[in-house]
Design a protein around this motif. Sequence first.
Motif, PDB file in Angstrom:
ATOM      1  N   ARG A  53       3.178  14.853  -0.600  1.00  0.00           N
ATOM      2  CA  ARG A  53       3.022  13.489  -1.105  1.00  0.00           C
ATOM      3  C   ARG A  53       4.306  13.006  -1.790  1.00  0.00           C
ATOM      4  O   ARG A  53       4.980  13.788  -2.459  1.00  0.00           O
ATOM      5  CB  ARG A  53       1.858  13.459  -2.100  1.00  0.00           C
ATOM      6  CG  ARG A  53       0.608  14.124  -1.563  1.00  0.00           C
ATOM      7  CD  ARG A  53      -0.597  13.798  -2.402  1.00  0.00           C
ATOM      8  NE  ARG A  53      -0.544  14.276  -3.760  1.00  0.00           N
ATOM      9  CZ  ARG A  53      -0.974  15.483  -4.136  1.00  0.00           C
ATOM     10  NH1 ARG A  53      -1.472  16.332  -3.242  1.00  0.00           N
ATOM     11  NH2 ARG A  53      -0.917  15.850  -5.390  1.00  0.00           N
ATOM     12  N   HIS A  54       4.573  11.741  -1.631  1.00  0.00           N
ATOM     13  CA  HIS A  54       5.764  11.149  -2.249  1.00  0.00           C
ATOM     14  C   HIS A  54       5.379  10.541  -3.598  1.00  0.00           C
ATOM     15  O   HIS A  54       4.261  10.047  -3.750  1.00  0.00           O
ATOM     16  CB  HIS A  54       6.336  10.060  -1.349  1.00  0.00           C
ATOM     17  CG  HIS A  54       6.917  10.598  -0.067  1.00  0.00           C
ATOM     18  ND1 HIS A  54       8.157  10.241   0.395  1.00  0.00           N
ATOM     19  CD2 HIS A  54       6.432  11.493   0.824  1.00  0.00           C
ATOM     20  CE1 HIS A  54       8.406  10.888   1.515  1.00  0.00           C
ATOM     21  NE2 HIS A  54       7.368  11.640   1.812  1.00  0.00           N
ATOM     22  N   PRO A  55       6.306  10.546  -4.562  1.00  0.00           N
ATOM     23  CA  PRO A  55       5.977   9.890  -5.839  1.00  0.00           C
ATOM     24  C   PRO A  55       5.822   8.392  -5.623  1.00  0.00           C
ATOM     25  O   PRO A  55       6.547   7.799  -4.818  1.00  0.00           O
ATOM     26  CB  PRO A  55       7.196  10.201  -6.724  1.00  0.00           C
ATOM     27  CG  PRO A  55       8.277  10.638  -5.808  1.00  0.00           C
ATOM     28  CD  PRO A  55       7.643  11.137  -4.551  1.00  0.00           C
ATOM     29  N   ASP A  92      -6.784   6.578   3.677  1.00  0.00           N
ATOM     30  CA  ASP A  92      -5.634   6.461   4.580  1.00  0.00           C
ATOM     31  C   ASP A  92      -6.065   6.906   5.977  1.00  0.00           C
ATOM     32  O   ASP A  92      -6.290   8.090   6.223  1.00  0.00           O
ATOM     33  CB  ASP A  92      -4.493   7.349   4.052  1.00  0.00           C
ATOM     34  CG  ASP A  92      -3.263   7.300   4.958  1.00  0.00           C
ATOM     35  OD1 ASP A  92      -3.288   6.562   5.970  1.00  0.00           O
ATOM     36  OD2 ASP A  92      -2.282   7.989   4.637  1.00  0.00           O
ATOM     37  N   LYS A  93      -6.168   5.939   6.879  1.00  0.00           N
ATOM     38  CA  LYS A  93      -6.657   6.250   8.235  1.00  0.00           C
ATOM     39  C   LYS A  93      -5.682   7.137   9.001  1.00  0.00           C
ATOM     40  O   LYS A  93      -6.054   7.758   9.987  1.00  0.00           O
ATOM     41  CB  LYS A  93      -6.871   4.944   9.008  1.00  0.00           C
ATOM     42  CG  LYS A  93      -7.991   4.119   8.419  1.00  0.00           C
ATOM     43  CD  LYS A  93      -8.425   3.013   9.366  1.00  0.00           C
ATOM     44  CE  LYS A  93      -9.651   2.320   8.821  1.00  0.00           C
ATOM     45  NZ  LYS A  93      -9.505   0.931   8.564  1.00  0.00           N
ATOM     46  N   GLU A  94      -4.432   7.199   8.558  1.00  0.00           N
ATOM     47  CA  GLU A  94      -3.453   8.028   9.267  1.00  0.00           C
ATOM     48  C   GLU A  94      -3.431   9.464   8.764  1.00  0.00           C
ATOM     49  O   GLU A  94      -2.688  10.296   9.283  1.00  0.00           O
ATOM     50  CB  GLU A  94      -2.052   7.406   9.123  1.00  0.00           C
ATOM     51  CG  GLU A  94      -1.939   6.100   9.894  1.00  0.00           C
ATOM     52  CD  GLU A  94      -0.639   5.381   9.608  1.00  0.00           C
ATOM     53  OE1 GLU A  94       0.291   5.993   9.049  1.00  0.00           O
ATOM     54  OE2 GLU A  94      -0.566   4.190   9.941  1.00  0.00           O
ATOM     55  N   HIS A  95      -4.219   9.755   7.740  1.00  0.00           N
ATOM     56  CA  HIS A  95      -4.263  11.150   7.253  1.00  0.00           C
ATOM     57  C   HIS A  95      -4.945  12.004   8.313  1.00  0.00           C
ATOM     58  O   HIS A  95      -6.043  11.664   8.778  1.00  0.00           O
ATOM     59  CB  HIS A  95      -5.039  11.221   5.935  1.00  0.00           C
ATOM     60  CG  HIS A  95      -4.972  12.561   5.279  1.00  0.00           C
ATOM     61  ND1 HIS A  95      -5.805  13.588   5.633  1.00  0.00           N
ATOM     62  CD2 HIS A  95      -4.157  13.054   4.307  1.00  0.00           C
ATOM     63  CE1 HIS A  95      -5.529  14.653   4.890  1.00  0.00           C
ATOM     64  NE2 HIS A  95      -4.528  14.350   4.082  1.00  0.00           N
ATOM     65  N   PRO A  96      -4.306  13.138   8.704  1.00  0.00           N
ATOM     66  CA  PRO A  96      -4.833  13.879   9.856  1.00  0.00           C
ATOM     67  C   PRO A  96      -6.200  14.517   9.642  1.00  0.00           C
ATOM     68  O   PRO A  96      -6.895  14.805  10.619  1.00  0.00           O
ATOM     69  CB  PRO A  96      -3.769  14.961  10.095  1.00  0.00           C
ATOM     70  CG  PRO A  96      -2.928  14.997   8.875  1.00  0.00           C
ATOM     71  CD  PRO A  96      -3.047  13.672   8.205  1.00  0.00           C
ATOM     72  N   TRP A  99       0.852  -1.200   0.000  1.00  0.00           N
ATOM     73  CA  TRP A  99       0.000   0.000   0.000  1.00  0.00           C
ATOM     74  C   TRP A  99       0.884   1.245   0.000  1.00  0.00           C
ATOM     75  O   TRP A  99       1.716   1.404   0.888  1.00  0.00           O
ATOM     76  CB  TRP A  99      -0.903   0.019   1.237  1.00  0.00           C
ATOM     77  CG  TRP A  99      -2.004  -1.002   1.186  1.00  0.00           C
ATOM     78  CD1 TRP A  99      -2.040  -2.190   1.831  1.00  0.00           C
ATOM     79  CD2 TRP A  99      -3.222  -0.924   0.431  1.00  0.00           C
ATOM     80  NE1 TRP A  99      -3.198  -2.870   1.532  1.00  0.00           N
ATOM     81  CE2 TRP A  99      -3.943  -2.115   0.669  1.00  0.00           C
ATOM     82  CE3 TRP A  99      -3.776   0.025  -0.439  1.00  0.00           C
ATOM     83  CZ2 TRP A  99      -5.191  -2.367   0.105  1.00  0.00           C
ATOM     84  CZ3 TRP A  99      -5.024  -0.230  -1.014  1.00  0.00           C
ATOM     85  CH2 TRP A  99      -5.703  -1.415  -0.747  1.00  0.00           C
ATOM     86  N   HIS A 100       0.704   2.109  -0.985  1.00  0.00           N
ATOM     87  CA  HIS A 100       1.496   3.342  -1.093  1.00  0.00           C
ATOM     88  C   HIS A 100       0.635   4.524  -0.665  1.00  0.00           C
ATOM     89  O   HIS A 100      -0.478   4.690  -1.164  1.00  0.00           O
ATOM     90  CB  HIS A 100       1.942   3.563  -2.548  1.00  0.00           C
ATOM     91  CG  HIS A 100       2.738   2.418  -3.116  1.00  0.00           C
ATOM     92  ND1 HIS A 100       4.103   2.401  -3.129  1.00  0.00           N
ATOM     93  CD2 HIS A 100       2.327   1.241  -3.676  1.00  0.00           C
ATOM     94  CE1 HIS A 100       4.523   1.273  -3.690  1.00  0.00           C
ATOM     95  NE2 HIS A 100       3.464   0.554  -4.026  1.00  0.00           N
ATOM     96  N   ILE A 103      -5.135   8.868   0.649  1.00  0.00           N
ATOM     97  CA  ILE A 103      -5.496   7.512   0.209  1.00  0.00           C
ATOM     98  C   ILE A 103      -4.249   6.628   0.218  1.00  0.00           C
ATOM     99  O   ILE A 103      -3.122   7.112   0.256  1.00  0.00           O
ATOM    100  CB  ILE A 103      -6.131   7.479  -1.209  1.00  0.00           C
ATOM    101  CG1 ILE A 103      -5.214   8.144  -2.249  1.00  0.00           C
ATOM    102  CG2 ILE A 103      -7.495   8.123  -1.206  1.00  0.00           C
ATOM    103  CD1 ILE A 103      -5.710   7.993  -3.701  1.00  0.00           C
ATOM    104  N   GLU A 104      -4.485   5.325   0.194  1.00  0.00           N
ATOM    105  CA  GLU A 104      -3.426   4.357  -0.015  1.00  0.00           C
ATOM    106  C   GLU A 104      -3.800   3.556  -1.260  1.00  0.00           C
ATOM    107  O   GLU A 104      -4.977   3.219  -1.444  1.00  0.00           O
ATOM    108  CB  GLU A 104      -3.298   3.439   1.194  1.00  0.00           C
ATOM    109  CG  GLU A 104      -2.868   4.198   2.443  1.00  0.00           C
ATOM    110  CD  GLU A 104      -2.733   3.271   3.634  1.00  0.00           C
ATOM    111  OE1 GLU A 104      -1.636   3.163   4.164  1.00  0.00           O
ATOM    112  OE2 GLU A 104      -3.741   2.654   4.014  1.00  0.00           O
TER     113      GLU A 104
END
Length: 781
Positions: free
Chosen positions: A480-482, A65-69, A36-37, A50-51
């Motif tokens: 965000r990371h590529p 993404d549950k960790e997104h604030p 999952w990215h 999102i993941e």
Amino acid sequence: MSDANARLAALRAKRAGESAAAAQSNGTEEDPTKVWHKTACVLCSNNCGIEVRLDGRKITRVRGDKEHPASKGYTCEKALRIDYYQNGRDRISSPLRRNSDGTFEEVSWDVAIAEVAERLTGIRDSVGGDKILYYGGGGQGNHFPGAYARGVLQTLGVKYRSNALAQEKTGMFWAQGKMFGKQNLGALGDFEHTDCAVFIGKNPWQSHGFPESRNELNKIRNDDERKLVVMDPRVSETAAMADHHLRVRPGTDAWALAALLAIMVEEGLTDEKFLADHCTGWDELRDLISGADIADCARKCGIDEAELRAAARTMGTAKSLSTEEDLGIETAPHSTLNSWLQRLLYLVTGNFAKPGGMNLPLRLAPICGHSGEGETDPVTGNAMLSGLVACAAIPDCIDTDHPNRFRGMIVESANPLHTLPDSKRFREAFAKLECLVVIDVAMTETARAADYVLPACSQYEKPEATFFAGEMPANYFQVRHPILEPLGESLPEAEIHSRLVAAMGGRPAGTDGLADAAQQGREAFIEALGEASSTDPDVGAKLPVVLYDALGPTMGNMAPAAIMFGASMQASMRYPDEVRAAGVEGDGLELANNLFDKLMNSPSGMIYSVSEYSQTWDRIAHPDGNIHLYIEELEDEFRSLADEEPAIGQDRFPFVLSAGERRSSNANDVIRDPEWRKKDKTGSLRINPDDATTLGVVDGDRVRIVSKRGEAEAPAEVTDTVMAGHVTLPHGFGTEYPDEDGEHKIHGVAVNELTDIEDRDWLSLTPHHKHVRVALEPAVG
Ligand code: SF4
């Protein structure tokens, strides 16, 4: 290979290594399709975290993404189909140059950069860089390009910019500038905590606009203590949930808003202490509002006076009120006046700088600028608002013999030939440009008209960030990371601008020294940057590209996020206490450094500032610290409502078309492949059952739509969610897209073939997309 190309090759090699390392760190090196990215949905300004799972270049699975604030795992259904954006058939994979016969040929980056630089510096050297207009720069999560473009614009001496905000939001920005002191100071709602949510010309069920929009709407609906008020001619999804649905006749919002305010004054629903303590201009404003004839306004807007009074009481007695307006009133008659009156609803009731009310958030970077009084574009003399040339003025700034006309344009991450009013007028004007350069991911309508098309990476092939976030008391940010390699020869915009600046001879002296210092460590870099900016003003003027060129090579695949170092420095200087309150430690440059590192190393995003609601007051930009309620320039327009009759059904165009409705099947133009839609594939014309009967059409029959500027056909969708005399078409349709055999087809109605550039607000020039006068008839054949 040029220096820049060599650097990019090194970056890509490093990135490949890091991608592999990332997969291994997830413990699934044996099956990369199960990794999952973390990234974000780019289909609306919410940018929910999102993941995704990948199979090669394909995005196969998407989850919140549950960790997104902010979004905490929430998404709407659109995110699930994001692969249609990433892998569209009309992605551009190499630079293109237009031939004299209108076809395009692929050229190398070195050739494209050299020729674009020569053409644009040619315009600069012959007539001045201020004859080149920069349009676009991002949106919906793609924000770095506009910042990196600064290096090119400074090198060319470009003075004028524009983007989609200048067709939608500049009237609103102007009104908030008058009230709060700066056009880029926008108060946002605290819908999570509010007792009364009010939506004016907005349907957040579909257009979102705040975190977890649908969850929050459901929570309000299911709580008897909390209220929902919606003003909309349609029975939208949000209106259907409302305690008060003010079903205003299309184009008459100003009368409805005037009536609500007049009722608040008449019934003593105003917060006199708040108004006396924090506002100027209340006496004049109260006199003006009291002059409105409530019964006459109710008649004109088509809402019973009793309903208006009940809604005004709900709003005026709520413990807290949050509200948001949108294009429903911003691209409709009296749009700037509407934006003023909408703000007055929460201000006269004292719902400002408090939990559940309207607050001025901190931002890592402003989403627009501020124009001083008297700033105008160089040709038509129309006002520049928020630092932008009005979109509706652009054709007249090109298609003229005026000596200051625009001769060249750079269009980046935008598609003005499709999205701005009156596409025909824009096509005529763009044909007069001496040079049009488009930087984009896909072969858009505007790219097809360009002299050069420079392919940019998608938002999943480069670092990007979320600049629209404006939450209180805690605000968040996600870099965000590529997650994928660039397609073909496409490049991040940072690299494109860096190469253009170099080719134009605009690289600030000393950049190589800065790069050397960066290799020695952040401390050495900061010291060298301070020295370089004090001796060479070009370093500050072109800071984004300077950071990319110097700091970028130390950042691996995150190089295009180097600009965040500048944003971190600014945040740490402007509001260090709020950054520390979010858990970032240090003082001065150490704080900036720590913030930057934390942003880079929080792939789900992070809370970067925490404030008190009362700190909203510190952010008012008027020197007296007060809200200035009265806007003199709009006084006459307000008074004229008494004599004006709303223009409905009076001439050869008896229907009002809302051109550009937000539905579950559209996402601006971000996804161009029509196959992404499960239903409403061709974009139906929603029409009331009585009108359908009169016309003799049923569901699915094709209807011909005729306006002053064009005609089109769409299938009818008979529904009583629209009132008689009102029809709607979705936006985001009418794009040209190749089928599997490569044959290009247009899918649905391009609404700007129907809109008229002359139908617009007198002050901000925002076009009346939600009030296009049309005639309808059953299509023949
Ligand atoms: S479209 Fe908007 S609300 Fe829906 S998932 Fe994407 S960012 Fe979130």
